[in-house]
Design a protein around this motif. Structure first.
Motif, PDB file in Angstrom:
ATOM      1  N   ASN A   1      -7.774 -20.839  33.212  1.00  0.00           N
ATOM      2  CA  ASN A   1      -8.663 -19.713  32.939  1.00  0.00           C
ATOM      3  C   ASN A   1      -8.345 -18.512  33.807  1.00  0.00           C
TER       4      ASN A   1
ATOM      5  N   ILE B   1     -19.705 -17.837  31.995  1.00  0.00           N
ATOM      6  CA  ILE B   1     -19.264 -17.814  30.590  1.00  0.00           C
ATOM      7  C   ILE B   1     -19.815 -16.590  29.875  1.00  0.00           C
ATOM      8  N   GLU B   2     -21.036 -16.254  30.194  1.00  0.00           N
ATOM      9  CA  GLU B   2     -21.604 -15.044  29.577  1.00  0.00           C
ATOM     10  C   GLU B   2     -20.807 -13.803  29.955  1.00  0.00           C
TER      11      GLU B   2
ATOM     12  N   GLU C   1     -17.719 -13.723  30.784  1.00  0.00           N
ATOM     13  CA  GLU C   1     -16.449 -13.764  30.082  1.00  0.00           C
ATOM     14  C   GLU C   1     -16.578 -13.252  28.652  1.00  0.00           C
ATOM     15  N   LEU C   2     -17.659 -13.614  27.997  1.00  0.00           N
ATOM     16  CA  LEU C   2     -17.882 -13.099  26.638  1.00  0.00           C
ATOM     17  C   LEU C   2     -18.101 -11.597  26.663  1.00  0.00           C
TER      18      LEU C   2
ATOM     19  N   GLU D   1     -16.018 -12.021  37.826  1.00  0.00           N
ATOM     20  CA  GLU D   1     -15.495 -13.312  37.372  1.00  0.00           C
ATOM     21  C   GLU D   1     -14.928 -14.181  38.502  1.00  0.00           C
TER      22      GLU D   1
ATOM     23  N   ASN E   1      -9.861 -13.814  25.373  1.00  0.00           N
ATOM     24  CA  ASN E   1     -10.831 -13.864  26.454  1.00  0.00           C
ATOM     25  C   ASN E   1     -12.056 -14.682  26.059  1.00  0.00           C
TER      26      ASN E   1
ATOM     27  N   GLY F   1     -13.712 -18.408  27.178  1.00  0.00           N
ATOM     28  CA  GLY F   1     -15.141 -18.630  27.430  1.00  0.00           C
ATOM     29  C   GLY F   1     -15.658 -19.850  26.686  1.00  0.00           C
TER      30      GLY F   1
ATOM     31  N   THR G   1     -17.073 -23.853  27.982  1.00  0.00           N
ATOM     32  CA  THR G   1     -18.313 -24.622  27.738  1.00  0.00           C
ATOM     33  C   THR G   1     -18.045 -26.119  27.729  1.00  0.00           C
TER      34      THR G   1
ATOM     35  N   ALA H   1     -20.015 -17.395  21.590  1.00  0.00           N
ATOM     36  CA  ALA H   1     -18.564 -17.271  21.748  1.00  0.00           C
ATOM     37  C   ALA H   1     -17.873 -17.223  20.385  1.00  0.00           C
TER      38      ALA H   1
END
Lengths: 535, 507
Positions: free
Chosen positions: B10, B70-71, B73-74, B115, B172, B176, B180, B199
């Motif tokens: 990642n 993760i949020e 990243e989105l 990040e 990207n 993400g 998960t 996502a």
């Protein structure tokens, strides 16, 4: 009262009426009004008879000119040129020029009727004299002597385009999709035109030339007057729908008549009289943003001290000394009299029976023969040009015609000035061209501004879906008695010729005498009558 | 098995994406605003400082770190992925462009800055601090290298700017989504599904964008222009497009090339200097017709004697572009903001017809080629006669006259039309690679000689005395045709018809 659909059907045909009425009444943002042409005042002539002129309202003049269209103005202009000043010109409207009148916006002038003049042949010396005085002639060709006109006064290319099945094409004859047969017939028609263009009688006179008075009276030509243009085409085996449409358009455009109503002589006159000889192009057009208003303004400026506007002539009373003229000032309502020696009668000839005392009892010609057709002309003020829908569509031209429409399409006032972007004024022409000309007039006068504007918009929407949004104003003029109609047997059966003889001291001068409603005829008869009265 | 270490992959992808967004912004900025040194420097500065802000802000995230990661990243996927299309759409309104550009760069920087600290906090229980820092930072910098190599060599040439942006955004978001699973043990079970749906939505959106991007950015113009479009606008009069390539930038009006910055100096030197040098005295009062790009005016302003330049161009959108688009301002040396220059936005024909002016010493007619009737009138005898009324007896006139090779009849029709309007002409031609062999006509109202000298102090890039004189020689295939040509008049528009017929052969 008629419904919208009934009106549209009668003016534009059923398919367009149905299409237009499918949607609810369109929203219009433009305004406007009916302008000019005082039909109501005009009809005072018929109703009222007893006008008493107060004793001290009488004046004297040598010559009175009745009517300030091209014929009357030309007569006045000629009188001035001859150094003759003791005359008065009485005009009904407060605008001069009759059907050559024009208007003016902040952007550009625009016509209300006649809008071009074919460059005359050099032989038409009197008209060449006028053009020369107006600085419209650059020089003469050293070899041929033909006139060279400054290019800005000749119709700017592109001259014409035609709308057919969603697209615009160059020219007035619909070439797109023409079959072999269509083109052969066009060619055959052209050969007929060539024949009549080169035709000369025993005295060397042309069959068709402007003015009509100079045309040959040989029976081979004049017998063409006995049949309609439609029958003539039939006799020649010409039935291509495009050619028929084209000839019909010519008749509607120049005479306000349909093919079946028009004298074949007049039909061929339209095509042949402006071509020097076969194989040579037709004479180009002189045109101006204001159309023939340019000539009106020039002639009126030269004679302005002698012009009285807004004066309606009520009666002409011939007597031993000359003619008494009784007229009403439409603004002050004052009644005045003029004791004139001679009259130049440059109003439409059908009015003679209403105006001249004693004419009805002892007419010098049958004034009912001089039938006029009716038109309406709309000036559309646009905030921008209609968009072409296809990039290959032929661009906006001077004259823009919708194939198979009952209207004649529109001319663009800014075209001649080279203003190619933004606001413009379109002048839309609609000739009634009904079977019965009188009914046509009544039908036209029954409609109000809103109804006429709707006819115009619905017609143009076929080609320009955006026209209602682009239009900010429409003014409309209704011409009840627009132009003389050269119907079959009108040109050469004698009634027209009789009008050249004066009725006592009243000399007739109007394009009616030529039988063809064009500038040159009005001008010619204006000058002719001047020569007569000065004799 | 503990999947957490896979998060190191990642890191590489995040780093690559981050740098790609930065490079995209820098490239777009230098396309539109010009001056690539300043633009790249500013973009890098803003981006790095924004990352600093992001890193500092990470301390305020205390709970649910994995979910936040993760949020974020989105969010990067959305903002970075749409950055290039967004900037393309704002080209048309120049004043907003820089504001949006720097905000987007700052936003991406902050998110990317968040990040890495969050990732390190997620991984801190798995590794020694020493090990963690070494691995994360190493991969971060290696990812940056990958991006900087891929971007110029592969991405821009094959994908183009817009699709690169969208594809990396999608990548990207994919990372993400993968996260998960990797971080499933750290996420609340009920949140996992929500994050996955989000996502997938983001990925779908960006992929659709990438597929449709052609129609989105270029519409019908994609086939017309091989280069990247950096400015496109429909003015009242025409479609204006500026494209950018490695060799420079180019202006198109209604799809017709007006100039390419790489060789326009040849065109404009040939257009302007013969007319200026053929004037007998010192040219003071100059009229430029058309030429709203300001490039002819630039050449005119090389003469110190020039006191006044009147530029008449139809379209205010063009003259405003020439005054404000930094690339163009650089190229025309800010000519249109010069106080000797007066700009009039009007149709030259109507302007000449309706205005009285002092006589001009030199007139330069730099109109588009006569491909329609509205343009055809600007090459007519009437137009040249109107022009004559604004000249002194010894004034000089030059007309750009399309190509005597591709449109031979059109070119010589213009020459003959000038002669018929009472001018003595000296036709000349030169080579402008972007156009081919290109023609001009030099004219005066009396007989005149071709100037022989080009003063050195003009410091021209193309013309010297020798090359100057040679322009007046015509090769056989571009010389006057033997057939009689019509004169272009308002009532025949012969030129438009010649032009249509000749250029149609090359369509």
């Amino acid at each position: 009262m008629f419904t919208r659909r009934e009106i549209l059907k009668s003016f534009l045909g059923l398919p367009i009426a149905l299409a237009a009425c499918k949607t609810s009444s369109p929203k219009n943002e433009f305004d406007g009004e009916i302008v000019g042409a005082s039909n109501n005042i005009g009809h005072i002539l018929r109703d009222a008879r007893n006008f008493e002129v107060p004793e001290n309202n009488w004046k004297e003049t040598k010559i009175a000119i009745v009517g300030g269209g091209i014929a009357g103005l030309s007569a006045a202009w000629k009188l001035k040129k001859e150094g003759f000043n003791d005359f008065v010109l009485l005009e009904l409207e407060d605008k001069m020029g009759g059907t050559s009148a024009s208007g003016k916006s902040n952007l550009v002038s625009y016509p209300w009727g006649a809008h071009y003049l074919p460059v005359p042949f050099q032989q038409n010396e009197e008209l060449v004299g006028l053009l020369d005085e107006m600085s419209l002639i650059e020089s003469k060709d050293e070899e041929t002597g033909e006139l060279i006109i400054p290019e800005q006064y000749l119709t700017r290319d592109p001259e014409e385009r035609i709308f057919y099945k969603g697209r615009w094409y160059e020219g007035l004859y619909l070439n797109a999709g023409a079959s072999e047969e269509d083109l052969q017939q066009l060619d055959k028609f052209q050969k007929e035109i060539d024949y009549w263009t080169d035709w000369r009688d025993a005295d060397g006179k042309r069959a068709f030339v402007v003015p009509v008075e100079k045309c040959s009276t040989d029976a081979e030509v004049t017998k063409l007057d006995k049949i309609s243009f439609a029958d003539w085409l039939k006799q020649k085996g010409l039935n291509s729908p495009r050619l028929i449409w084209y000839c019909n358009y010519a008749c509607r455009d120049d005479y306000g008549l349909r093919l079946e109503q028009t004298s074949a002589w007049a039909g061929l006159f339209y095509f042949c009289s402006r071509i020097p000889k076969s194989g040579v192009e037709s004479q180009p057009f002189l045109t101006f943003p204001e159309g023939n208003g340019r000539f009106v303004n020039h002639l009126a400026a030269k004679t302005k001290e002698n012009i009285k506007r807004s004066q309606i002539v009520v009666e002409l009373i011939p007597n031993e000394k000359g003619v008494d003229v009784i007229y009403l000032d439409t603004k002050t309502k004052q009644i005045n009299g003029l004791r004139a020696e001679k009259i130049i009668y440059s109003a439409p000839l059908f009015t003679a029976q209403f105006l001249i005392r004693g004419f009805r009892e002892n007419p010098s010609f049958d004034s009912n023969e001089f039938q006029h057709n009716s038109w309406f002309v709309a000036n559309l003020f646009l905030k921008n040009r209609p968009k072409n829908r296809f990039s290959r569509d032929f661009p906006l031209a001077w004259d823009n015609v919708i194939y198979e429409s009952k209207s004649l399409g529109y001319v663009v006032a800014t075209h001649q000035k080279g203003i190619d972007y933004g606001q413009t004024v379109l002048t839309y022409y609609y000739p009634m061209a009904t079977e019965n000309l009188r009914q046509g007039m009544q039908q036209l006068l029954a409609l109000n501004w809103k109804e006429l504007a709707d006819i115009c918009m619905t017609d143009l929407e076929q080609a320009h879906p955006d026209i209602r949004e682009l239009t900010t104003r429409i003014d409309i003029m209704r011409w009840g008695h627009a132009m003389i109609s050269p119907r079959t047997k009108f040109m050469w059966e004698g009634e027209r010729q009789k009008a050249e003889k004066p009725f006592r001291n009243i000399h007739f001068a109007h394009s009616d005498l030529g039988g063809i409603a064009i500038f040159e005829e009005a001008f010619h008869h204006g000058l002719r009558s001047t020569t007569e009265v000065l004799k | 098995m503990n999947k957490t270490p896979l998060l190191f992959i990642n890191v590489i992808i995040i780093a690559t994406c981050g740098l790609i967004y930065e490079l995209l912004a820098g490239t777009l900025a230098s396309y539109v605003l010009g001056d690539s040194v300043t633009q790249f420097s500013l973009i890098i500065g803003i981006y790095l400082s924004a990352m600093g802000v992001g890193s500092w802000l990470s301390r305020f995230i205390e709970k649910n770190v994995a979910e936040r990661f993760i949020e974020i990243e989105l969010a990067v996927a959305v903002l970075g992925g749409t950055s290039a299309p967004l900037l393309f759409l704002t080209f048309a309104s120049l004043s907003f462009f820089s504001v949006i550009l720097y905000s987007v760069v700052f936003g991406i920087g902050v998110l990317v800055g968040l990040e890495i600290p969050l990732l390190m906090r997620i991984l801190k229980d798995e590794f020694d601090f020493k090990e963690l820092v070494a691995r994360v930072l190493a991969l971060d910098y290696v990812g940056a290298l990958a991006a900087s190599i891929l971007f110029p060599i592969f991405l821009v040439p094959t994908l183009g700017l817009v699709r690169t942006s969208l594809v990396f955004g999608a990548m990207n978001a994919a990372v993400g989504l993968w996260g998960t699973w990797l971080l499933a043990h750290l996420l609340k079970p009920n949140k996992i599904l929500v994050l996955r749906i989000k996502a997938v939505l983001v990925i779908a959106l960006l992929i659709i964008g990438a597929i449709k991007s052609e129609s989105l950015t270029k519409l019908a113009e994609s086939e017309l222009f091989q280069e990247t479009i950096i400015y496109a606008k429909s003015s009242y009069y025409q479609r204006i497009v500026v494209t950018r390539s490695r060799t420079g930038f180019a202006l198109f009006l209604n799809g017709n090339l007006q100039f390419n910055s790489f060789d326009e100096y040849r065109y404009h030197e040939a257009l302007v200097h013969p007319a200026m040098l053929a004037y007998d005295g010192e040219p003071k009062n100059i009229l430029v017709l058309g030429g709203g790009d300001g490039l002819a005016v630039r050449e005119v302003l090389r003469y110190k004697s020039v006191e006044k330049v009147t530029l008449v161009d139809l379209d205010p959108a063009i003259t405003n572009l020439a005054k404000n688009l930094p690339l163009l301002v650089d190229l025309n040396k800010d000519a249109l903001n010069n106080k000797r220059v007066k700009i009039i936005n009007s149709d030259a024909f109507v302007w000449l017809d309706q205005n009285k002016t002092e006589p001009f010493d030199v007139v330069i007619a730099d109109f588009p080629d006569p491909n329609n009737f509205a343009l055809g009138k600007l090459y007519s005898t009437r137009f040249y006669k109107l022009l004559k009324e604004k000249l002194r007896p010894d004034s000089t006139l030059v007309i750009q006259s399309t190509s005597p090779l591709y449109a031979r009849n059109s070119y010589w029709c213009i020459v003959n039309t000038l002669e018929a309007s009472g001018f003595k002409t000296k036709p000349f031609q030169t080579t402008v690679p972007s156009f081919g062999i290109w023609g001009y006509v030099l004219a005066k109202q009396k007989d005149f000689e071709i100037p022989k000298e080009v003063p050195k102090d003009l410091k021209l890039n193309f013309l010297d005395s020798d090359s100057f004189v040679s322009m007046f020689d015509f090769p056989v295939d571009a010389s006057e045709p033997e057939d009689d040509l019509e004169i272009n008049r308002l009532d025949n528009q012969a030129l438009v018809r010649y032009y249509e017929a000749e250029w149609r052969r090359f369509e």
